[in-house]
Design an enzyme around this catalytic site. Structure first.
Site, PDB file in Angstrom:
ATOM      1  N   GLU A 200       1.015  -0.745  -0.003  1.00  0.00           N
ATOM      2  CA  GLU A 200      -0.028  -0.440  -0.049  1.00  0.00           C
ATOM      3  C   GLU A 200       0.720   1.401  -0.429  1.00  0.00           C
ATOM      4  O   GLU A 200       0.710   2.313   1.200  1.00  0.00           O
ATOM      5  CB  GLU A 200      -1.007  -0.081   1.276  1.00  0.00           C
ATOM      6  CG  GLU A 200      -1.911  -0.474   1.019  1.00  0.00           C
ATOM      7  CD  GLU A 200      -3.029  -0.923   1.948  1.00  0.00           C
ATOM      8  OE1 GLU A 200      -2.923  -0.279   3.020  1.00  0.00           O
ATOM      9  OE2 GLU A 200      -4.385  -1.512   2.407  1.00  0.00           O
ATOM     10  N   GLU A 269      -6.585  -7.504  -0.530  1.00  0.00           N
ATOM     11  CA  GLU A 269      -7.336  -7.573   0.603  1.00  0.00           C
ATOM     12  C   GLU A 269      -8.747  -8.161   0.613  1.00  0.00           C
ATOM     13  O   GLU A 269      -9.198  -6.742   0.560  1.00  0.00           O
ATOM     14  CB  GLU A 269      -6.430  -6.468   1.680  1.00  0.00           C
ATOM     15  CG  GLU A 269      -5.231  -6.948   1.487  1.00  0.00           C
ATOM     16  CD  GLU A 269      -4.551  -6.030   2.620  1.00  0.00           C
ATOM     17  OE1 GLU A 269      -4.921  -5.046   3.000  1.00  0.00           O
ATOM     18  OE2 GLU A 269      -3.321  -5.716   2.678  1.00  0.00           O
TER      19      GLU A 269
HETATM   20  C1  GAL Z   1      -4.417  -2.909   4.993  1.00  0.00           C
HETATM   21  C2  GAL Z   1      -3.081  -3.429   5.469  1.00  0.00           C
HETATM   22  C3  GAL Z   1      -3.226  -4.548   6.262  1.00  0.00           C
HETATM   23  C4  GAL Z   1      -3.931  -4.101   7.176  1.00  0.00           C
HETATM   24  C5  GAL Z   1      -5.054  -3.703   7.224  1.00  0.00           C
HETATM   25  C6  GAL Z   1      -5.680  -3.639   8.760  1.00  0.00           C
HETATM   26  O1  GAL Z   1      -4.004  -1.584   4.861  1.00  0.00           O
HETATM   27  O2  GAL Z   1      -2.481  -3.517   3.498  1.00  0.00           O
HETATM   28  O3  GAL Z   1      -1.464  -4.946   5.996  1.00  0.00           O
HETATM   29  O4  GAL Z   1      -3.370  -3.406   8.719  1.00  0.00           O
HETATM   30  O5  GAL Z   1      -5.051  -2.540   6.524  1.00  0.00           O
HETATM   31  O6  GAL Z   1      -5.764  -4.816   8.877  1.00  0.00           O
END
Ligand code: GAL
Length: 755
Positions: A200, A269
């Protein structure tokens, strides 16, 4: 032919380079605009995040098998740099950090791996990067000011915490070489089909422009040159240079398209809920909404979804990021913290994606798949399609794999709901030892002014004792004075003449603290001491490596004979860590080195120890810490994590309606209650008898009410034939009984199916 070892070193290197080039030229994993292509075949890949250090190796085979049973094709994990390189050049790949073993287990189960090397991980993981080695010295050399840590300039671990790009390259290369030498990339017969560089980084580019863009392009080139023979991805990075695929992270990603038409649309994600923090409520995400989000994404013709998290697990030791990230990283994931699969959840997630196998809506052979969507957040919709009428629940998608029959609707639940039960499995007989913070140890030192905490502790401990130096006289007239202490966080105990006077702490949103209060001073000279506590280092945010902790001032006293005195620039004495930590009281040897006494109730800053036998059976175990305040637990020397049930969650909980956009504050539990009451005890850490449990309690709790519990499952079986809004009263866990027809067939658990 001469054995390779006999070839001159230079020649061997050239041969290796040629071999690798050839291998990557015929790479078995590529991509096109529709999908990741494995061995010439486009694949729709369903993936889930399981972070290996957040469970114990003995749990891995079962977690991976459950992921497979849940319908996954891929397991995604970060590589946790600061776990693997705890100090510069010293590597660790054992136990929970045995990355190669974890990947081999995934292969054995017949699944693929998406390896997110990073090497910066966000992940609510302490600091997300290693602390840079030179920081402490550099900070102490600074003569004036508050001795802030050095601002970072470029890079991610570089950008955020001032690590050199060369360090990042070195670690990334080390991991890639390790994977190659173990034969773990797909073209070598291994399971790794995808890798990730950075995490990110895009948002930093929006804020910082050119230097950040230059770094991203450096990181991308560095990765590509490593010749791994499988695609690299960069998540949340609109500028990902070719051939790197930019991907989406979020609660929904149906709005997303990659930056080039020849790249596949991937969701790396898909947040199954959110993490828990001390002092805030626990987030849950209705599965109907997640399934809807996923079906919307697939409906677009996308081909890769990774559930973040599929098993969240536990932030053991002090690995929780912060400040204030809880020890449980359950994440409301399909497999819970203890490794128990929530079958209802898994069922829905799998169904939402499995029919998407036919993401081509109409193929040349005449097959046809339809996704019918109702975006309305309130009402049913009746749609006409293919000469028929379909009733669609609000905020849902129906999937018709033959363009006629609805086999699945994201809002319709047809499975069982399992509930977690914690059954008492034993109490403890305690002994106690008082942490004496009034006489600082030999390793304490005195200097002018207030020093930043992380510079001093190097994060080897959460604790820093700060005391006004003995030779700094200020005379009180014996009347009340007002003390003001400003701290960058995260928690603080204030002692006047050895008496605990105040305890304050920050919160997830803002860890900073200000104490202002009347204090009773003796006529003559007085001692002011503070115990400052860091509760997990930040892991996200611009230049989070420069964020401070500890008392940075001003510290002032009003109402002295002389009026106001600014103590900020007086001499202060510092001691890093607690005496009990120096004595290693958490270990068997350390704990035998001191005399323990009878426990006193509600005594702050106290160590407790007890011996216990492992409970029978094989159910997962936890400690019920609801009678305690705050701090840390160890069993047989292993860190169970930080506990803090004394920090009650403030926020809004209540009825949760799956309809409408989700965010992490929408469906919460535990308001007014501890954010985390139970602390996972991995059974493999226990011996049959004589286990040593050590607790350090800061606030003063009642250890006699701590118990070991078994995590068992109480099932509610819900067969639902008609649609109903899934409204749950999260306080009572009461499901809308009037609408749900409860049906338990002989108590047997219905196995979830794959589409
Ligand atoms: C995302 C990040 C993950 C985790 C998630 C929140 O933005 O890439 O590593 O932190 O947020 O759980």
């Amino acid at each position: 032919m001469a054995p390779a070892a006999a070839a001159p070193a230079g020649l061997a290197a050239v041969m290796l380079a040629v071999a690798l080039l050839a291998a990557s030229a015929s790479a078995a994993v590529t991509y096109d605009r529709k999908a990741v292509v494995v061995n010439g075949q486009r694949r729709i890949l369903l993936s889930g995040s399981i972070h290996y250090p957040r469970s114990v190796p003995e749990m891995w085979p079962d977690l991976i098998q459950k992921a497979k049973d849940g319908g996954l094709d891929v397991v995604q994990t970060y590589v946790f740099w600061n776990g693997h390189e705890p100090s510069p050049g010293q590597y660790y790949f054992e136990g929970r950090y045995d990355l190669v073993h974890f990947i081999k287990l995934v292969k054995q189960a017949g699944l693929y791996v998406h390896l997110c090397i990073g090497p910066y991980v966000c992940a609510e993981w302490n600091f997300g990067c290693p602390l840079q080695p030179s920081r402490s010295a550099a900070a102490l050399e600074l003569p004036e000011g508050h001795r802030l840590r050095l601002p970072s300039s470029t890079g991610q671990c570089r950008y955020r915490v001032n690590l050199e790009q060369a360090e990042m390259q070195k670690f990334t290369t080390k991991i890639v070489d390790m994977m190659k030498s173990e034969g773990l990339f797909e073209w070598q017969g291994g399971p790794i089909i995808l890798s990730q560089i950075e995490n990110e980084f895009g948002p930093l580019e929006w804020d910082q422009g050119e230097p950040a863009r230059a770094y991203a392009s450096w990181a991308a080139n560095m990765a590509v040159k490593l010749n791994i023979g499988v695609p690299w991805i960069m998540c949340k990075e609109d500028d990902a240079p070719d051939p790197i695929i930019n991907t989406c992270n979020g609660f929904y990603c149906d709005w997303f398209s990659p930056n080039k038409p020849h790249k596949p649309t991937m969701w790396t994600e898909a947040w199954t809920a959110w993490y828990t923090g001390f002092g805030i409520p626990v987030p849950h995400r209705p599965v109907e909404d997640l399934a809807y989000g996923v079906a919307k994404f697939i409906q677009k013709g996308s081909s890769f979804v990774n559930y973040y998290m599929y098993h969240g697990g536990t932030n053991f030791e002090r690995t929780a990021g912060g400040p204030f990230i809880a020890t449980s990283y359950d994440y409301d994931a399909p497999i819970d913290e203890y490794g128990v699969a929530n079958f209802w959840y898994v069922f829905l997630l799998t169904m939402a994606t499995s029919y998407s196998m036919a993401s081509v809506f109409k193929s040349s052979t005449g097959s046809c798949v339809a996704f019918l969507e109702n975006k309305d957040k309130v009402s049913y919709a009746r749609v006409a399609f293919n000469g028929m009428h379909y009733d669609l629940p609000p905020w849902s998608i129906s999937i018709l794999p033959d363009c006629k029959t609805t086999v699945y609707n994201t809002a319709r639940v047809g499975s069982q709901i399992s509930q977690m039960k914690m059954e008492w499995a034993g109490g403890f007989t305690w002994q106690s030892y008082n942490e004496d913070i009034n006489s600082l140890g030999e390793e304490s030192f005195t200097t002018v002014g207030l020093l930043e905490q992380i510079n001093l502790t190097r994060d080897k401990t959460d604790y820093l004792c700060v005391e006004i130096a003995q030779d700094e006289q200020f005379l009180s007239n014996g009347k009340n004075s007002t003390l003001t202490v400003m701290s960058a966080g995260h928690a603080l105990h204030i002692f006047i003449n050895g008496q605990l006077t105040e305890t304050i702490y920050g919160n997830v949103e803002d860890p900073r603290l200000t104490y202002r209060g009347n204090v009773k001073l003796w006529p003559g000279s007085n001692t002011i001491s503070c115990l400052s506590i860091a509760v997990g280092l930040p892991n996200v945010g611009e230049h989070f490596g420069t964020w401070n902790a500890g008392i940075l001032g001003p510290v002032t006293l009003d109402g002295l004979n002389e009026g106001r005195r600014d103590l900020t620039w007086q001499k202060w004495t510092y001691q890093v860590g607690l005496k009990g930590e120096t004595l290693s009281l958490h270990s068997l040897t350390g704990s035998s080195s001191v005399e323990w006494g009878e426990p006193m109730q509600k005594q702050p800053l106290t160590w407790y120890k007890a011996f216990f036998n492992a409970p029978d059976g094989d159910e997962p175990l936890a400690l019920d810490m609801s009678s305690m305040g705050k701090r840390q637990i160890w069993i047989n020397g292993q860190g169970i994590g930080r506990y803090w049930p004394g920090y009650k969650a403030s926020g809004t909980c209540g009825i949760c309606d799956y309809r409408g956009e989700y965010d992490e504050k929408k469906c919460q539990t535990n308001c007014g209650d501890s954010s985390q009451r139970w602390y996972h005890v991995p059974r493999p850490w226990l011996n049959p008898t004589g286990n040593l449990l050590v607790i350090f309690e800061e606030w003063g709790g009642d250890p006699t009410r701590i118990s070991m519990v078994k995590r068992t499952t109480g099932s509610i079986c819900a067969d639902v034939s008609e649609w109903q809004p899934s409204m749950k009263n999260w306080h009572t866990k009461d499901y809308e009984k009037a609408k749900i027809h409860l049906h338990c067939s002989g108590g047997a658990r219905k196995k979830f199916r794959r589409g």
